[in-house]
Design an enzyme around this catalytic site. Structure first.
Site, short mmCIF file in Angstrom:
data_model
loop_
_atom_site.label_atom_id
_atom_site.label_comp_id
_atom_site.label_asym_id
_atom_site.label_seq_id
_atom_site.Cartn_x
_atom_site.Cartn_y
_atom_site.Cartn_z
N CYS A 80 -11.99 7.13 -15.26
CA CYS A 80 -11.51 7.33 -13.94
C CYS A 80 -10.66 8.50 -14.23
O CYS A 80 -9.57 8.60 -14.99
CB CYS A 80 -10.81 5.91 -13.67
SG CYS A 80 -9.56 6.20 -12.28
N GLU A 81 -10.72 9.27 -13.10
CA GLU A 81 -9.81 10.50 -13.13
C GLU A 81 -8.32 10.39 -12.95
O GLU A 81 -7.62 11.09 -12.96
CB GLU A 81 -10.37 11.86 -12.46
CG GLU A 81 -10.32 11.60 -10.83
CD GLU A 81 -11.01 12.64 -10.23
OE1 GLU A 81 -10.62 12.71 -9.14
OE2 GLU A 81 -11.85 13.26 -10.88
N HIS A 82 -8.23 9.06 -12.16
CA HIS A 82 -6.86 8.80 -11.74
C HIS A 82 -5.84 8.22 -12.61
O HIS A 82 -4.79 8.44 -12.78
CB HIS A 82 -6.86 7.92 -10.35
CG HIS A 82 -7.66 8.34 -9.26
ND1 HIS A 82 -8.76 7.72 -8.64
CD2 HIS A 82 -7.79 9.46 -8.67
CE1 HIS A 82 -9.28 8.65 -7.56
NE2 HIS A 82 -8.69 9.66 -7.78
N HIS A 83 -6.47 7.35 -13.56
CA HIS A 83 -5.77 6.73 -14.65
C HIS A 83 -6.13 7.02 -16.03
O HIS A 83 -5.59 6.38 -17.00
CB HIS A 83 -5.66 5.25 -14.33
CG HIS A 83 -5.19 4.94 -12.95
ND1 HIS A 83 -5.81 4.59 -11.98
CD2 HIS A 83 -3.97 4.88 -12.45
CE1 HIS A 83 -5.35 4.45 -10.85
NE2 HIS A 83 -4.11 4.47 -11.30
N GLN A 121 -16.22 7.02 -9.21
CA GLN A 121 -17.74 6.42 -8.90
C GLN A 121 -18.16 7.12 -7.71
O GLN A 121 -19.45 7.51 -7.97
CB GLN A 121 -17.63 5.10 -8.69
CG GLN A 121 -19.08 4.35 -8.60
CD GLN A 121 -19.05 3.13 -8.53
OE1 GLN A 121 -17.94 2.27 -9.11
NE2 GLN A 121 -19.86 2.13 -8.37
N HIS A 149 -14.05 -1.48 -12.85
CA HIS A 149 -12.87 -0.58 -13.08
C HIS A 149 -11.78 -1.03 -13.90
O HIS A 149 -11.17 -1.83 -13.22
CB HIS A 149 -12.52 0.22 -11.71
CG HIS A 149 -13.65 0.99 -11.13
ND1 HIS A 149 -13.74 2.58 -11.24
CD2 HIS A 149 -14.70 0.91 -10.63
CE1 HIS A 149 -14.61 2.81 -10.70
NE2 HIS A 149 -15.44 1.91 -10.04
N CYS A 151 -9.13 0.38 -14.38
CA CYS A 151 -7.90 0.69 -13.59
C CYS A 151 -7.51 -0.43 -12.61
O CYS A 151 -6.45 -0.64 -12.19
CB CYS A 151 -8.02 2.00 -12.97
SG CYS A 151 -9.17 2.32 -11.85
#
Length: 189
Positions: A80-83, A121, A149, A151
Site C-alpha cells: 500500500c502506497e499510503h502506509h 488496489q 489490507h 493497513c
C-alpha cells in the site's frame, strides 16, 4: 541509481528509523536488518523496472478464437502506497480475443509487475485491465481483485475480516451485462 547504491541508501534510512523508535541497531537481532529491509524493498518494488506490455507481446499468438479466456485465483502481494504495508489477495482476469491470444502464464506475470510497485488496489486493477486491453486489442477485458489490507487489519480500524473487491472492464464486458455476469459466476462472486 545503481542497485548497490540503492541498498546502501535504504540501509542508512532504516538504521535512522530504528534509532528514532529507540532500538539499538547494534544488537544481535538487528545488525543485518537494514540490509535485509533494503533488499526486500527493492524486490517488493521490482515492477518499476519491467514493461508489462513486453511480457504480453513475448507470447502473443494469432488465433481465431472469440470466446472468453479466463485465469482466476492468481495470488498477488503488493505494498500500500499510503502506509508501505502489504495487501494481498487474488486476481481474476478474463479477455475476449480479437485475433490474438496470449500465453496463459503471461497474465499472472502482468499482475506481478504491477503489484510489485507501491500501489492502491483501485489503480492496480485499472493498470492490469488496461495493459491487457491495449496490448492485445482485445474485444474486452475484465479484472476483479479481492484483497486483504494489513493497513486496515493491523492499524487504524483493525478489521481483520474485511475483504476489498475492485473491478474494471472494457469493451464487450462494459457493453454487455450478461458477459460481466458470466465472468462473476465463473469466479463465484
Amino acid at each position: 541509481m545503481e542497485e548497490q547504491k540503492q541498498i546502501e541508501a535504504i540501509e542508512e534510512i532504516v538504521r535512522r528509523n530504528l534509532n528514532i523508535i529507540g532500538e539499538d541497531v547494534n544488537r544481535e537481532g538487528l545488525k543485518k536488518t537494514p540490509r535485509r529491509v533494503a533488499r526486500s524493498m527493492l524486490a517488493l518494488t521490482s515492477g518499476y523496472n519491467i514493461n508489462p506490455a513486453d511480457i504480453l507481446n513475448s507470447a502473443k499468438f494469432a488465433e481465431d478464437c472469440n470466446k472468453m479466456i479466463m485465469v482466476k485465483d492468481i495470488e498477488f502481494y503488493s505494498l500500500c502506497e499510503h502506509h508501505i504495508l502489504p495487501f494481498f489477495g487474488k486476481a481474476h482476469i478474463a479477455y475476449i480475443p480479437n485475433g490474438y491470444i496470449v500465453g496463459l502464464s503471461k497474465l499472472p506475470r502482468v499482475v506481478n509487475v504491477f503489484s510489485r510497485r507501491l500501489q492502491v488496489q483501485e489503480r492496480l486493477t485499472l493498470e492490469i485491465c488496461h495493459c491487457i486491453q491495449n496490448t492485445l486489442n482485445a474485444k474486452g477485458v475484465m479484472v476483479v481483485l479481492e484483497a486483504q489490507h494489513l493497513c486496515m487489519q493491523m492499524r487504524g480500524v483493525e478489521k481483520q475480516g474485511a475483504i476489498t473487491v475492485t473491478r474494471e472492464y472494457t469493451g464487450v464486458f462494459e457493453e454487455d451485462a450478461s458477459m460481466r455476469q458470466e465472468f462473476l459466476d465463473m469466479i463465484k462472486l
